[in-house]
Design an enzyme around this catalytic site. Structure first.
Site, PDB file in Angstrom:
ATOM      1  N   PRO A   1     -25.843 -26.598 -69.481  1.00 40.71           N
ATOM      2  CA  PRO A   1     -25.015 -27.510 -70.281  1.00 40.71           C
ATOM      3  C   PRO A   1     -23.744 -26.885 -70.869  1.00 40.71           C
ATOM      4  O   PRO A   1     -22.909 -27.605 -71.418  1.00 40.71           O
ATOM      5  CB  PRO A   1     -25.966 -27.958 -71.404  1.00 40.71           C
ATOM      6  CG  PRO A   1     -27.041 -26.939 -71.454  1.00 40.71           C
ATOM      7  CD  PRO A   1     -27.167 -26.380 -70.076  1.00 40.71           C
TER       8      PRO A   1
ATOM      9  N   TYR B   1     -17.855 -23.268 -79.526  1.00 37.70           N
ATOM     10  CA  TYR B   1     -18.718 -22.495 -78.632  1.00 37.70           C
ATOM     11  C   TYR B   1     -18.691 -21.055 -79.161  1.00 37.70           C
ATOM     12  O   TYR B   1     -17.633 -20.419 -79.137  1.00 37.70           O
ATOM     13  CB  TYR B   1     -18.199 -22.522 -77.194  1.00 37.70           C
ATOM     14  CG  TYR B   1     -18.368 -23.857 -76.492  1.00 37.70           C
ATOM     15  CD1 TYR B   1     -17.457 -24.892 -76.677  1.00 37.70           C
ATOM     16  CD2 TYR B   1     -19.443 -24.061 -75.633  1.00 37.70           C
ATOM     17  CE1 TYR B   1     -17.624 -26.111 -76.030  1.00 37.70           C
ATOM     18  CE2 TYR B   1     -19.604 -25.284 -74.971  1.00 37.70           C
ATOM     19  CZ  TYR B   1     -18.700 -26.295 -75.179  1.00 37.70           C
ATOM     20  OH  TYR B   1     -18.862 -27.496 -74.538  1.00 37.70           O
TER      21      TYR B   1
ATOM     22  N   TYR C   1     -12.473 -27.733 -68.055  1.00 43.22           N
ATOM     23  CA  TYR C   1     -13.259 -28.412 -69.094  1.00 43.22           C
ATOM     24  C   TYR C   1     -12.911 -29.902 -69.155  1.00 43.22           C
ATOM     25  O   TYR C   1     -13.798 -30.742 -69.273  1.00 43.22           O
ATOM     26  CB  TYR C   1     -13.046 -27.740 -70.457  1.00 43.22           C
ATOM     27  CG  TYR C   1     -14.085 -28.147 -71.483  1.00 43.22           C
ATOM     28  CD1 TYR C   1     -15.216 -27.376 -71.703  1.00 43.22           C
ATOM     29  CD2 TYR C   1     -13.928 -29.321 -72.225  1.00 43.22           C
ATOM     30  CE1 TYR C   1     -16.184 -27.757 -72.637  1.00 43.22           C
ATOM     31  CE2 TYR C   1     -14.884 -29.703 -73.156  1.00 43.22           C
ATOM     32  CZ  TYR C   1     -16.006 -28.920 -73.358  1.00 43.22           C
ATOM     33  OH  TYR C   1     -16.943 -29.303 -74.269  1.00 43.22           O
TER      34      TYR C   1
ATOM     35  N   HIS D   1     -11.126 -35.622 -78.607  1.00 41.86           N
ATOM     36  CA  HIS D   1     -10.945 -34.216 -78.975  1.00 41.86           C
ATOM     37  C   HIS D   1      -9.868 -33.581 -78.103  1.00 41.86           C
ATOM     38  O   HIS D   1      -9.925 -33.664 -76.882  1.00 41.86           O
ATOM     39  CB  HIS D   1     -12.271 -33.450 -78.823  1.00 41.86           C
ATOM     40  CG  HIS D   1     -13.226 -33.694 -79.953  1.00 41.86           C
ATOM     41  ND1 HIS D   1     -14.282 -32.877 -80.239  1.00 41.86           N
ATOM     42  CD2 HIS D   1     -13.259 -34.684 -80.891  1.00 41.86           C
ATOM     43  CE1 HIS D   1     -14.936 -33.340 -81.297  1.00 41.86           C
ATOM     44  NE2 HIS D   1     -14.336 -34.444 -81.696  1.00 41.86           N
TER      45      HIS D   1
ATOM     46  N   LYS E   1     -20.865 -30.515 -68.089  1.00 44.45           N
ATOM     47  CA  LYS E   1     -20.509 -31.120 -66.807  1.00 44.45           C
ATOM     48  C   LYS E   1     -21.558 -32.048 -66.199  1.00 44.45           C
ATOM     49  O   LYS E   1     -21.241 -32.854 -65.315  1.00 44.45           O
ATOM     50  CB  LYS E   1     -20.215 -30.015 -65.780  1.00 44.45           C
ATOM     51  CG  LYS E   1     -18.919 -29.277 -66.039  1.00 44.45           C
ATOM     52  CD  LYS E   1     -17.723 -30.171 -65.784  1.00 44.45           C
ATOM     53  CE  LYS E   1     -16.443 -29.592 -66.309  1.00 44.45           C
ATOM     54  NZ  LYS E   1     -15.721 -30.466 -67.224  1.00 44.45           N
TER      55      LYS E   1
HETATM   56  P1  RFL Z   1     -31.401 -38.515 -65.579  1.00 47.51           P
HETATM   57  O1  RFL Z   1     -30.690 -38.787 -66.856  1.00 47.51           O
HETATM   58  O2  RFL Z   1     -32.410 -37.439 -65.551  1.00 47.51           O
HETATM   59  O3  RFL Z   1     -32.070 -39.883 -65.133  1.00 47.51           O
HETATM   60  C1  RFL Z   1     -32.992 -39.983 -64.056  1.00 47.51           C
HETATM   61  C2  RFL Z   1     -33.913 -41.150 -64.302  1.00 47.51           C
HETATM   62  O4  RFL Z   1     -34.822 -41.273 -63.191  1.00 47.51           O
HETATM   63  C3  RFL Z   1     -36.119 -41.543 -63.692  1.00 47.51           C
HETATM   64  N1  RFL Z   1     -37.118 -41.123 -62.694  1.00 47.51           N
HETATM   65  C4  RFL Z   1     -37.778 -41.965 -61.879  1.00 47.51           C
HETATM   66  N2  RFL Z   1     -37.743 -43.295 -61.750  1.00 47.51           N
HETATM   67  C5  RFL Z   1     -38.548 -43.857 -60.824  1.00 47.51           C
HETATM   68  N3  RFL Z   1     -39.405 -43.140 -60.030  1.00 47.51           N
HETATM   69  C6  RFL Z   1     -39.459 -41.800 -60.118  1.00 47.51           C
HETATM   70  N4  RFL Z   1     -40.278 -41.099 -59.339  1.00 47.51           N
HETATM   71  C7  RFL Z   1     -38.638 -41.157 -61.074  1.00 47.51           C
HETATM   72  N5  RFL Z   1     -38.436 -39.865 -61.426  1.00 47.51           N
HETATM   73  C8  RFL Z   1     -37.529 -39.875 -62.402  1.00 47.51           C
HETATM   74  C9  RFL Z   1     -36.181 -40.764 -64.989  1.00 47.51           C
HETATM   75  O5  RFL Z   1     -37.187 -41.283 -65.867  1.00 47.51           O
HETATM   76  C10 RFL Z   1     -34.770 -40.963 -65.537  1.00 47.51           C
HETATM   77  O6  RFL Z   1     -34.670 -42.102 -66.362  1.00 47.51           O
HETATM   78  O7  RFL Z   1     -30.385 -38.206 -64.399  1.00 47.51           O
HETATM   79  P2  RFL Z   1     -28.881 -38.770 -64.113  1.00 47.51           P
HETATM   80  O8  RFL Z   1     -28.836 -40.268 -64.272  1.00 47.51           O
HETATM   81  O9  RFL Z   1     -28.460 -38.149 -62.854  1.00 47.51           O
HETATM   82  O10 RFL Z   1     -27.993 -38.204 -65.319  1.00 47.51           O
HETATM   83  C11 RFL Z   1     -27.721 -36.821 -65.449  1.00 47.51           C
HETATM   84  C12 RFL Z   1     -27.571 -36.439 -66.914  1.00 47.51           C
HETATM   85  O11 RFL Z   1     -28.673 -36.941 -67.643  1.00 47.51           O
HETATM   86  C13 RFL Z   1     -27.460 -34.915 -67.115  1.00 47.51           C
HETATM   87  O12 RFL Z   1     -26.699 -34.331 -66.093  1.00 47.51           O
HETATM   88  C14 RFL Z   1     -26.784 -34.552 -68.458  1.00 47.51           C
HETATM   89  O13 RFL Z   1     -27.565 -34.987 -69.536  1.00 47.51           O
HETATM   90  C15 RFL Z   1     -26.566 -33.031 -68.568  1.00 47.51           C
HETATM   91  N6  RFL Z   1     -26.055 -32.599 -69.870  1.00 47.51           N
HETATM   92  C16 RFL Z   1     -24.719 -32.728 -70.191  1.00 47.51           C
HETATM   93  N7  RFL Z   1     -23.857 -33.288 -69.316  1.00 47.51           N
HETATM   94  C17 RFL Z   1     -22.541 -33.479 -69.649  1.00 47.51           C
HETATM   95  O14 RFL Z   1     -21.769 -33.992 -68.817  1.00 47.51           O
HETATM   96  N8  RFL Z   1     -22.025 -33.112 -70.886  1.00 47.51           N
HETATM   97  C18 RFL Z   1     -22.830 -32.551 -71.823  1.00 47.51           C
HETATM   98  O15 RFL Z   1     -22.350 -32.298 -72.922  1.00 47.51           O
HETATM   99  C19 RFL Z   1     -24.224 -32.307 -71.486  1.00 47.51           C
HETATM  100  N9  RFL Z   1     -25.060 -31.759 -72.372  1.00 47.51           N
HETATM  101  C20 RFL Z   1     -26.931 -32.044 -70.814  1.00 47.51           C
HETATM  102  C21 RFL Z   1     -26.380 -31.617 -72.063  1.00 47.51           C
HETATM  103  C22 RFL Z   1     -28.303 -31.911 -70.563  1.00 47.51           C
HETATM  104  C23 RFL Z   1     -29.133 -31.354 -71.509  1.00 47.51           C
HETATM  105  N10 RFL Z   1     -30.517 -31.276 -71.188  1.00 47.51           N
HETATM  106  C24 RFL Z   1     -31.566 -31.556 -72.079  1.00 47.51           C
HETATM  107  C25 RFL Z   1     -30.918 -31.090 -69.819  1.00 47.51           C
HETATM  108  C26 RFL Z   1     -27.207 -31.064 -73.021  1.00 47.51           C
HETATM  109  C27 RFL Z   1     -28.578 -30.898 -72.749  1.00 47.51           C
HETATM  110  C28 RFL Z   1     -29.401 -30.236 -73.819  1.00 47.51           C
HETATM  111  C1  PHB Z   2     -23.619 -32.016 -76.874  1.00 48.30           C
HETATM  112  O1  PHB Z   2     -22.923 -32.542 -77.773  1.00 48.30           O
HETATM  113  O2  PHB Z   2     -24.818 -32.306 -76.732  1.00 48.30           O
HETATM  114  C2  PHB Z   2     -23.017 -31.023 -75.986  1.00 48.30           C
HETATM  115  C3  PHB Z   2     -21.642 -30.781 -76.057  1.00 48.30           C
HETATM  116  C4  PHB Z   2     -21.074 -29.831 -75.223  1.00 48.30           C
HETATM  117  C5  PHB Z   2     -21.863 -29.115 -74.344  1.00 48.30           C
HETATM  118  C6  PHB Z   2     -23.225 -29.374 -74.262  1.00 48.30           C
HETATM  119  C7  PHB Z   2     -23.807 -30.323 -75.094  1.00 48.30           C
HETATM  120  O3  PHB Z   2     -21.299 -28.173 -73.551  1.00 48.30           O
END
Ligand code: RFL
Ligand code: PHB
Length: 389
Positions: A292, A200, A384, A72, A296
């Site tokens: 989110p 957005y 971004y 993109h 990032k």
């Molecule tokens: P995770 O993915 O939470 O993984 C942590 C893992 O640790 C396990 N765990 C344990 N294991 C052993 N013993 C314990 N006591 C434990 N406690 C926990 C868990 O089961 C899990 O498997 O963290 P990690 O690896 O640091 O990754 C971070 C990302 O997942 C997170 O920052 C992103 O998903 C955030 N995020 C987005 N980030 C982006 O860069 N671009 C995006 O577009 C974006 N969109 C989003 C998002 C997060 C969202 N939510 C639901 C929070 C959109 C959403 C809606």
């Molecule tokens: C997504 O596709 O889940 C998504 C994209 C951009 C964002 C957050 C989530 O800023």
């Protein structure tokens, strides 16, 4: 059992660190509380910075990403249904990659399997000890059996609710936090997107985001009250609300379909400092959370892991502790940049309940400034697409 690096958590941070270390011949074990299917069922991020893609290449997991991801060159910002394009490509000469976190995780799981790296899923009661006396150990139980791993270092990649950050004494750790008075309700559906790039949208009814996972799958969000439960949102209600916020032209030509996933996430900013205590290093959501809106979270997890990997490499290859010692400072500098950007994007685009008229006028004025000023757009674009690693 003995290993060089014990990694807690098999999310993207833990799996990526494991894969980089595996390729460098540094022994590691991953402990994960959940099952692989549970981890893959969590629908989260969708946007990868170029720096993130580069690190995934370094980890040798770029094949499917290169085939299936979408490039993109910009995003649309929409105010009350009127869209304005921000061209990253024209403003800063860079782009972003749309590829789901689930797919990144799946690719990393397969790579680990192929390399024969040890991952222990369903590890319960994980506990860390000896963090500061160089006899670090991680204990856990597996199907009722008590086990222990002795290691040189522990990588705390266990997310916000994990055990690693809580193993650092309260007097050592400082935390910084902001909660936002709303959440995001997200829906995944198998319909082709009616948009070419992400939208957005700021509207009087609240924020909405039109995103995608592939040419046949959309990911859409609406800002919702914190108290809302998923059960209150039928698919019909979701699509109706989404259409009322995203703009009439998109609403008229978009397809909707049954949700294949639907969830609500609260929005918060959180940072824990330092990101290192003794032999324990925190990476990813274990150390920080961003709302989110700036896309990032996953990208920050990847940059932390990259810095930690470089530190471990210097230590095991040259016996040099310099970059491990610099890890927390180096990672936190980038973390705060993303915390600031995500806070700004969130403040700019959401409706804040109970807010006085003055603040909403300021927000509207800032959006209008953004639409007309290439200088302001370049600031958004530069952040971004991702600041340099
Ligand atoms: P995770 O993915 O939470 O993984 C942590 C893992 O640790 C396990 N765990 C344990 N294991 C052993 N013993 C314990 N006591 C434990 N406690 C926990 C868990 O089961 C899990 O498997 O963290 P990690 O690896 O640091 O990754 C971070 C990302 O997942 C997170 O920052 C992103 O998903 C955030 N995020 C987005 N980030 C982006 O860069 N671009 C995006 O577009 C974006 N969109 C989003 C998002 C997060 C969202 N939510 C639901 C929070 C959109 C959403 C809606
Ligand atoms: C997504 O596709 O889940 C998504 C994209 C951009 C964002 C957050 C989530 O800023």
């Amino acid at each position: 059992m003995r290993t060089q690096v014990a990694i807690i958590g098999a999310g993207p941070a833990g799996l990526l660190l494991g894969q980089l270390l595996q390729r460098a011949g540094i022994d590691n074990v991953i402990l994960e509380r959940r099952t692989p299917d549970y981890v893959l069922g969590r629908i989260r991020a969708g946007v990868l910075e170029q720096g993130t893609v580069d690190v995934l290449k370094l980890a040798g997991v770029e094949d499917r990403l290169q085939r299936e991801s979408l490039l993109h060159e910009g995003v649309d910002l929409s105010l009350e249904g009127v869209r304005h394009r921000i061209s990253f490509h024209e403003l800063v000469g860079r782009t972003v990659t749309v590829y789901g976190q689930t797919e990144v995780t799946r690719d990393l799981m397969h790579a680990r399997e192929a390399f024969g790296g040890l991952s222990v899923y369903e590890a319960e009661s994980v506990a860390l000890s000896g963090i500061t006396d160089r006899r670090s150990r991680v204990s856990y139980t597996l199907h009722g059996d008590a086990r222990e791993i002795e290691c040189d270092f522990i990588a705390g990649c266990d997310g916000y609710h994990g055990v690693s950050r809580r193993s650092i004494p309260a007097e050592v750790l400082r935390t910084f936090e902001r909660s936002y008075p709303f959440g995001w309700l997200g829906v995944l559906a198998d319909v082709p997107p009616a948009w070419d790039e992400l939208i957005y949208a700021s509207s009087e009814r609240g924020f909405a985001l039109a995103s995608m996972r592939s040419p046949t799958r959309v990911r859409c969000y609406v800002q919702c009250p914190l108290e809302d439960q998923v059960e209150q949102w039928s698919d019909e209600r979701f699509w109706e609300e989404f259409k009322s916020r995203i703009g009439a032209d998109i609403a008229a030509r978009m397809q909707t379909g049954p949700s294949i996933e639907k969830s609500i996430a609260p929005l918060r900013s959180f940072v824990a400092e330092p990101m290192r205590h003794g032999q324990l290093f925190l990476a990813g959501d274990a150390a920080h959370i961003v709302p989110p809106t700036g896309a990032k979270g996953l990208n920050l997890a990847v940059s932390d892991v990259f810095y930690l990997y470089e530190g471990l490499l210097d230590y095991y290859r040259q016996g040099d502790r310099g970059s491990l010692d610099a890890y927390s400072t180096r990672a936190l500098r980038r973390v705060w940049q993303s915390v600031r950007f995500s806070w700004w994007m969130t403040s700019l685009l959401h409706q804040f309940p109970g807010e006085e008229e003055f603040s909403s006028r300021i927000r509207r004025s800032e959006l209008e400034y953004l639409f007309t000023s290439p200088a302001a757009q370049a600031v958004l674009a530069e952040n971004y697409v991702g600041l340099p690693l």
